[in-house]
Design an enzyme around this catalytic site. Structure first.
Site, short mmCIF file in Angstrom:
data_model
loop_
_atom_site.label_atom_id
_atom_site.label_comp_id
_atom_site.label_asym_id
_atom_site.label_seq_id
_atom_site.Cartn_x
_atom_site.Cartn_y
_atom_site.Cartn_z
N GLU A 51 0.85 -1.24 -0.06
CA GLU A 51 0.15 0.21 -0.07
C GLU A 51 0.89 1.11 -0.15
OE1 GLU A 51 -2.51 2.59 3.12
OE2 GLU A 51 -2.74 0.37 3.45
N ARG A 65 0.82 10.18 0.56
CA ARG A 65 1.31 11.27 1.59
C ARG A 65 2.62 12.07 0.81
NH1 ARG A 65 1.99 7.82 7.04
NH2 ARG A 65 0.13 6.77 7.05
N LYS A 71 -11.04 -0.76 6.82
CA LYS A 71 -9.79 -0.52 7.63
C LYS A 71 -10.14 -0.18 9.08
CE LYS A 71 -5.82 2.82 7.34
NZ LYS A 71 -4.97 3.72 6.38
#
Length: 215
Positions: free
Chosen positions: A42, A46, A129
């Site tokens: 993943e 960012r 999640k």
């Protein structure tokens, strides 16, 4: 959205969460994860390098690469254009979920509270999640969610480490976990695929051992 693609991702039991500042380091990350027997990643949105890193890993073809920390529809489009196979969001956003559904790509939105979970159910989701897990009761909290939500699955990230891996993966409603410890920032920057491979190998071994003990 079919769960088949998502199930292939979760079958790895541990999803490395990777922060890449320079797309040129992506091949080393790929090599390390593949050599370590954990062909999934993943890559978080960012950094500005994320789309190019995802594209590099997707074109390589040896890992299932997803986009993480996706917070709006524009980023979903960027991730899909780069070749992502799944999307992970830190929270529950109808905009993100709808855009992923438009692209027919699996999405793991972040939830913590029963209210968020129920909103996700209303969107047709059954796998979430759980973030940040370490700040909100970790495995104990997720275990308690099995009562009111017996048919849902949760993938915790944030606070998952080698020492508490068994606490999470021993729970029936936790099919996999995510963590940044497999791809340390210094190893990624140094293109140290050997360190990444060793961490991935140990995590994969531990995770599969834990799950096998439960079966």
């Amino acid at each position: 959205m079919s769960n088949e693609a998502l199930d292939k991702v979760l079958a790895n039991l541990v999803i490395p969460v990777v922060v890449i500042h320079d797309a040129a380091t992506a091949p080393a990350v790929t090599d390390g994860l593949v050599d370590g027997g954990l062909p999934v990643a993943e890559v978080t949105f960012r950094t500005d390098a994320a789309p190019a890193a995802i594209e590099s890993m997707a074109k390589d073809g040896r890992v299932m690469v997803g986009a993480g920390t996706v917070i709006n529809a524009r980023q979903v489009d960027e991730a899909v254009s780069a070749g992502t196979t799944f999307v992970v969001a830190p929270g529950l956003s109808r905009e993100v979920v709808d855009r992923c559904r438009h692209h027919d790509i699996p999405v793991l939105p972040g939830v913590i509270t029963p209210t968020e979970i129920m909103a996700g159910i209303d969107m047709g989701l059954d796998t979430f999640k759980f973030f940040p897990a370490g700040n909100f009761g970790g495995a104990t909290t997720i275990a308690s969610l099995d009562g009111p939500f017996p048919n849902l699955r949760f993938v915790p990230t944030g606070g998952v480490k080698p020492h508490n891996l068994a606490d999470f993966l021993s729970r029936p409603n936790i099919p996999a976990v995510g963590g940044t410890w497999l791809t340390p920032a210094d190893a990624v920057a140094a293109r140290d695929n050997r360190t990444i491979a060793n961490l991935a190998r140990e995590a994969a071994r531990s995770a599969h051992s834990i799950v096998e003990e439960q079966s």
